[in-house]
Design an enzyme around this catalytic site. Structure first.
Site, short mmCIF file in Angstrom:
data_model
loop_
_atom_site.label_atom_id
_atom_site.label_comp_id
_atom_site.label_asym_id
_atom_site.label_seq_id
_atom_site.Cartn_x
_atom_site.Cartn_y
_atom_site.Cartn_z
N GLY A 220 0.52 -1.47 -0.45
CA GLY A 220 -0.20 0.21 -0.14
C GLY A 220 0.82 1.51 0.34
N ASN B 270 -9.16 5.12 4.14
CA ASN B 270 -9.12 4.68 3.13
C ASN B 270 -10.21 3.89 1.99
OD1 ASN B 270 -7.68 2.82 1.22
ND2 ASN B 270 -7.18 1.88 3.25
N PHE C 26 -7.74 -0.01 -4.81
CA PHE C 26 -6.11 -0.94 -6.21
C PHE C 26 -5.93 0.10 -6.77
CE2 PHE C 26 -7.80 -5.19 -4.68
CZ PHE C 26 -6.63 -5.52 -3.60
N ASN D 151 2.71 -7.78 -3.91
CA ASN D 151 1.29 -8.09 -3.49
C ASN D 151 0.04 -8.05 -4.79
OD1 ASN D 151 -1.41 -7.44 -2.83
ND2 ASN D 151 -0.82 -7.76 -0.55
N ASN E 31 -4.33 -11.84 -2.54
CA ASN E 31 -4.87 -10.05 -1.66
C ASN E 31 -6.10 -10.24 -2.12
OD1 ASN E 31 -6.36 -7.85 -0.15
ND2 ASN E 31 -4.52 -6.52 -1.23
N SER F 252 -9.08 -6.73 0.57
CA SER F 252 -9.28 -5.05 0.23
C SER F 252 -11.26 -4.75 0.23
CB SER F 252 -8.63 -4.19 -0.39
OG SER F 252 -9.63 -3.06 -0.58
N ASN G 176 -12.36 -2.60 -0.97
CA ASN G 176 -12.48 -1.40 -1.52
C ASN G 176 -12.64 -1.63 -3.03
OD1 ASN G 176 -12.30 0.69 0.71
ND2 ASN G 176 -10.37 0.33 0.94
N THR G 177 -12.44 -2.99 -2.96
CA THR G 177 -12.57 -3.74 -4.43
C THR G 177 -14.03 -4.73 -4.63
OG1 THR G 177 -10.51 -3.46 -5.28
CG2 THR G 177 -11.95 -4.93 -6.62
N LYS H 159 -3.53 -12.92 1.89
CA LYS H 159 -3.95 -11.87 3.16
C LYS H 159 -5.06 -11.47 3.02
CE LYS H 159 -3.01 -6.85 3.85
NZ LYS H 159 -1.86 -5.90 3.26
N ASN I 223 -5.78 -7.10 6.52
CA ASN I 223 -6.34 -6.51 6.29
C ASN I 223 -6.64 -5.23 7.38
OD1 ASN I 223 -6.08 -4.12 3.65
ND2 ASN I 223 -6.38 -5.83 2.76
N GLY J 284 -2.31 -2.17 13.29
CA GLY J 284 -1.66 -1.16 14.30
C GLY J 284 -1.09 -1.14 15.21
N TYR K 163 2.01 0.00 8.56
CA TYR K 163 2.04 1.29 7.79
C TYR K 163 1.62 2.35 8.27
CZ TYR K 163 -0.16 3.24 3.49
OH TYR K 163 -0.14 4.28 1.91
#
Length: 456
Positions: free
Chosen positions: A138, A186, A190, A239, A270, A273, A275-276, A315, A344, A396, A417
């Site tokens: 990411g 976020n 992707f 990834n 992956n 996520s 967001n996809t 993941k 994730n 975290g 991250y």
């Protein structure tokens, strides 16, 4: 070396101040969309402050370097990066991210010269890690700054997620800070330059890293243990993701394997996520088994040298039921999966962030509020897989004690991250030092001795 870095920093900072910001391809777009990136105004007060801070660091560093040894100066450089953090905090999150990535790509981050404590070293999948701390996927989606990021002292760096075709991702704004809670939401989706661009970049980096390794080996003792992956002094993970409009997810992941696995020390599927659309459905038992089988077949049909093919990991999300976890564990054991990354981002909103108005934004939550949830899932998966599969704990982590908590819960390696985005390079040696202290405090001689200690 320090003088050279100082000159590069001055040139880079002045170029940022005096030229349009579109010289940098925005990290959320393909190369064809780079012209639409935001610009940093010539008269921007933020730009002036950033330039002044950087020049101040260079001047102070120049005066300091002549009086100390390299290791001491290295420590000073990492500590000095804390002074720049407030200026990055003034910028839009994506602009700050793009600027930090550009700095890493241009060699403007400090490089770790001090050896890691021997207790942090370990071997996983036949790869030697100098420490278990990695940078999660990411941050460097397009493999632009692998060398600069490994140079910060990470034990490994994971690039991506990489999709077959370039895509812009979701509309902006799509990254939101919850600063008080040490969190980020976020919904990037992707965004990236696609497989072709990343393969070209990794190919060039692969050759350079291999040459550097060969040169280093020729000037060092043959008995010295070399940390790193197959192509240089650092372990690199790739990834893989799927395009938003793709109707054949497996074909997307297979294409990633065929194009990028030769450069990877390990590969990641992956499927988590948020967001996809439809991606997390691939975590179902039948869907995951079919997907992993096809990707494994694609990897294994390629020709490999004595080191064999790169390990394959999956993941997963933290928002899974007990039945979901049991299904994933069964697939992982049955197909002899090489590892799992847990986890994730989460679509849940823990109580610690629920009162923040930003928490209402759609997307995945990362950072400190994710620690307990992701660690609980990690513990359950360690039990379900009976400790037979290496697990990477992610979610975290912002201290050595928290990294240690995940290791005791069953993680062999850990990733961060969000905390890195907030606190910068100085956090890396801090976490490693704290982690070494935790091991010594509890009587462990190595990381591997502490893995899963909570279950003994």
């Amino acid at each position: 070396m320090a003088a050279s870095s100082s000159r590069k920093l001055v040139r880079h900072v002045f170029s940022l101040h005096s030229t349009p910001f579109h010289r940098f391809r925005h990290f959320s777009s393909s190369s064809s969309a780079s012209s639409s990136s935001p610009k940093l105004p010539h008269s921007s007060n933020k730009g002036r402050l950033l330039r002044g801070a950087a020049i101040g660091l260079v001047i102070a560093g120049g005066a300091y370097v002549s009086t100390v040894d390299e290791a001491t100066f290295c420590g000073w450089l990492f500590s000095a990066t804390k002074l720049v953090n407030p200026f990055f905090a003034l910028l839009d999150p994506e602009v700050a991210h793009r600027l930090g990535l550009s700095a890493a790509a241009h060699g403007l981050f400090p490089r770790e010269k001090r050896p890691d404590p021997s207790s942090l070293g370990l071997e996983v999948w036949g790869r030697k890690f100098s420490n278990p701390l990695g940078l999660a996927a990411g941050f460097d989606k397009n493999a632009e700054a692998v060398d600069g990021l490994l140079g910060l002292g990470f034990g490994f760096v994971e690039v991506g997620s990489v999709t077959p075709l370039p895509q812009d991702g979701n509309p902006k704004p799509r990254i939101f800070r919850l600063r008080q809670e040490g969190a980020v939401i976020n919904r990037c989706g992707f965004n990236g330059e696609g497989i072709v661009a990343v393969a070209k970049r990794l190919s060039a980096q692969h050759g350079k890293r291999k040459l550097d390794e060969t040169s280093s080996t020729s000037t060092s003792s043959h008995d010295e243990v070399k940390n790193g992956g197959k192509s240089g002094p650092g372990v690199l993970g790739v990834n893989l993701g799927k395009n938003k409009t793709s109707e054949d997810a497996a074909a997307d992941y297979v294409q990633g394997v065929h194009s990028l696995s030769q450069y990877a020390d390990y590969l990641v599927i992956n499927v988590s996520s948020p967001n996809t659309p439809g991606l997390r459905a691939l975590q179902g038992r039948k869907q995951l088994q079919d997907l992993v089988s096809k990707v494994q077949d694609a990897r294994d049909e390629m020709k490999w040298g004595v080191d064999g093919p790169p390990p394959l990991l999956v993941k997963i999300a933290p928002d899974l039921s007990k039945d979901d976890l049991e299904d994933i564990a069964a697939v992982a054991l049955a197909l002899h999966l090489d590892g799992l990354i847990i986890s994730n981002t989460t679509i849940s909103r823990p109580d610690s962030v629920s009162r923040n108005p930003v928490a209402a934004e759609t997307g995945g939550l990362s950072g400190k509020p994710l620690l307990d949830l992701s660690t609980r899932i990690l513990k359950e998966m360690h039990i379900l897989t009976k400790g037979k599969i290496p697990l990477i704990g992610c979610g975290g982590i912002s201290s050595g004690e928290e990294a240690y908590k995940k290791i005791r819960a069953g993680a062999t390696l850990v990733q961060l991250y969000t905390a890195f985005a907030y606190e910068g390079p100085a956090l890396i040696p801090q976490i490693k030092a704290e982690l070494a202290e935790c091991l010594e405090r509890d009587g462990f001689k190595s990381i591997l001795d502490a893995v899963g200690a909570d279950f003994r």
